[in-house]
Design an enzyme around this catalytic site. Structure first.
Site, PDB file in Angstrom:
ATOM      1  CG  ASP A 247     -45.280 -36.582 -91.484  1.00  0.00           C
ATOM      2  OD1 ASP A 247     -44.612 -35.694 -92.044  1.00  0.00           O
ATOM      3  OD2 ASP A 247     -46.465 -36.822 -91.767  1.00  0.00           O
ATOM      4  CG  ASN A 257     -41.050 -33.333 -92.359  1.00  0.00           C
ATOM      5  OD1 ASN A 257     -42.267 -33.400 -92.138  1.00  0.00           O
ATOM      6  ND2 ASN A 257     -40.525 -32.321 -93.024  1.00  0.00           N
TER       7      ASN A 257
HETATM    8  O1  MRU Z   1     -47.258 -36.472 -97.408  1.00  0.00           O
HETATM    9  P1  MRU Z   1     -47.711 -35.254 -96.669  1.00  0.00           P
HETATM   10  O2  MRU Z   1     -47.991 -34.078 -97.534  1.00  0.00           O
HETATM   11  O3  MRU Z   1     -48.832 -35.572 -95.715  1.00  0.00           O
HETATM   12  O4  MRU Z   1     -46.440 -34.888 -95.781  1.00  0.00           O
HETATM   13  C1  MRU Z   1     -46.521 -33.765 -94.957  1.00  0.00           C
HETATM   14  C2  MRU Z   1     -45.255 -33.460 -94.270  1.00  0.00           C
HETATM   15  O5  MRU Z   1     -44.274 -34.154 -94.389  1.00  0.00           O
HETATM   16  C3  MRU Z   1     -45.267 -32.298 -93.335  1.00  0.00           C
HETATM   17  O6  MRU Z   1     -44.018 -31.679 -93.303  1.00  0.00           O
HETATM   18  C4  MRU Z   1     -45.584 -32.810 -91.923  1.00  0.00           C
HETATM   19  O7  MRU Z   1     -46.734 -33.572 -91.933  1.00  0.00           O
HETATM   20  C5  MRU Z   1     -45.697 -31.721 -90.952  1.00  0.00           C
HETATM   21  S1  MRU Z   1     -47.215 -30.868 -91.103  1.00  0.00           S
HETATM   22  C6  MRU Z   1     -47.368 -29.710 -89.918  1.00  0.00           C
END
Ligand code: MRU
Length: 354
Positions: A247, A257
């Site tokens: 993220d 992440n």
């Molecule tokens: O809370 P989320 O589902 O939005 O979290 C997503 C993640 O942590 C993913 O691993 C990250 O965004 C990478 S997406 C290519």
């Protein structure tokens, strides 16, 4: 490509595949306003760092389109209405930005939208047309970036056949194809048979519901484990590599992440398994020094109390529910980006200059 569309711009509205309903049903949420997009990001109808960036860009278009309509300035030269438009654009920018705080792709995409200078256009309508085109380009660009990450990742990991991934960093989390799952897709298309172990990813089950769904749909063998099985899996089965998304990656190379990523990285190091992060350059935040400086989203405690309508804990229990964690740079073997493979903070600085 992935065999489904995470989002589509259809006749001036944003269509989102509703990720809260997967894998039970494939439903589309139609966003006609910026508020619809904000709500879809907050409620995780759309989620995953690059996907929320792309969705926010379309949300920005919807916001500006209705601002221009409400002010009744479609055919007016931007210079005659500049203070109202400037103020309105700021509100739109911040409304979208505050939907989810951790993934930097959201800010990245909004800054790209905001950088289009409306004063350069003959009329406000031509400015709206230009930002609509820009959002469409950002979505296409994200898909192309992921295809590139996939190829670079497959060059690096081409001999690996058994992977562990956490959360969902796939087509669903991006404009399409995916980052970590994009690398897996590219390796599959070169090698044929590969195995992927997907963690369940408590509390919202992105691994169980989304990664398992999208890999199965695309004919990639996937085995589901609960988060607490990672250590046993690494001890007892051959795992060639762990690959996850991100993220936000800070200037020192720390990786923010999905909650649980740090645990997986520590277990990988302990078991001598390389730990890779696949992410676009838009996830890299060189203006933030380290993972400790990143705001970690704290989500509603009901996500931990149960799932859907089922609640399995007593009333009034204290609950901690951070949505993300920080994997320190020393646990990361390499970061795979569309610009190339990066190792550590020195690698990040060098890549920035190239
Ligand atoms: O809370 P989320 O589902 O939005 O979290 C997503 C993640 O942590 C993913 O691993 C990250 O965004 C990478 S997406 C290519």
């Amino acid at each position: 490509m992935s065999s489904f569309r995470t989002m589509e711009w259809v006749d001036g509205n944003l269509h989102l595949l509703d990720q809260t309903k997967l894998p039970g049903s494939e439903e589309i949420v139609v966003c006609k306003t910026m508020d619809d997009v904000c709500e879809s990001i907050r409620n995780m109808v759309v989620r995953g760092a690059p996907a929320i960036g792309c969705a926010a860009a379309f949300g920005y278009v919807l916001g500006v389109r209705s601002l221009v309509k409400d002010l009744n300035v479609e055919n007016i030269s931007p210079n005659s209405c500049s203070s109202l438009v400037t103020e309105g654009r700021e509100k739109i920018y911040y409304s979208l930005l505050k939907t989810r705080p951790t993934a930097v792709n959201l800010e990245w995409a909004l800054k790209r939208m905001q950088s289009i200078d409306y004063k350069k256009y003959k009329s406000m309508q031509s400015y709206v047309n230009a930002i609509e085109l820009k959002a469409i380009c950002l979505l296409k660009e994200d898909i192309n970036t992921n295809l590139k990450i996939g190829e670079i990742g497959a060059d690096l990991l081409g001999r690996c056949r058994s992977f562990l991934t956490h959360c969902n960093a796939g087509g669903l989390a991006t404009g399409g194809y995916g980052t970590a799952l994009g690398v897996i897709r590219s390796i599959k298309s070169r090698l044929g048979d590969i195995n992927v172990f997907a963690t369940e990813t408590r509390p919202l089950l992105q691994g169980a519901r989304l990664t398992a769904w999208e890999l199965t749909k695309d004919g990639i063998q996937v085995t589901l484990i609960t988060d607490s099985m990672c250590g046993a899996l690494m001890q007892t089965r051959e795992i060639d590599a762990v690959i996850v998304g991100a993220d936000r990656i800070t200037a020192n190379g720390d990786v923010v992440n999905k909650i649980g990523t740090y645990t997986v990285s520590v277990l990988a190091k302990e078991n001598n398994i390389p730990f890779y992060v696949a992410a676009p350059w838009s996830t890299i935040d060189l203006s933030t020094r380290s993972g400790g400086d990143v705001e970690i989203e704290q989500r509603n405690v009901n996500e931990v109390r149960g799932f859907g309508d089922s609640v399995w804990v007593q009333e009034n229990l204290d609950i901690f529910n951070p949505a993300f964690d920080v994997t320190p740079v020393e646990y990361v073997s390499a970061i795979i980006t569309e610009k190339g493979v990066i190792r550590g903070s020195v690698g990040l600085q060098e890549m920035r200059q190239s």
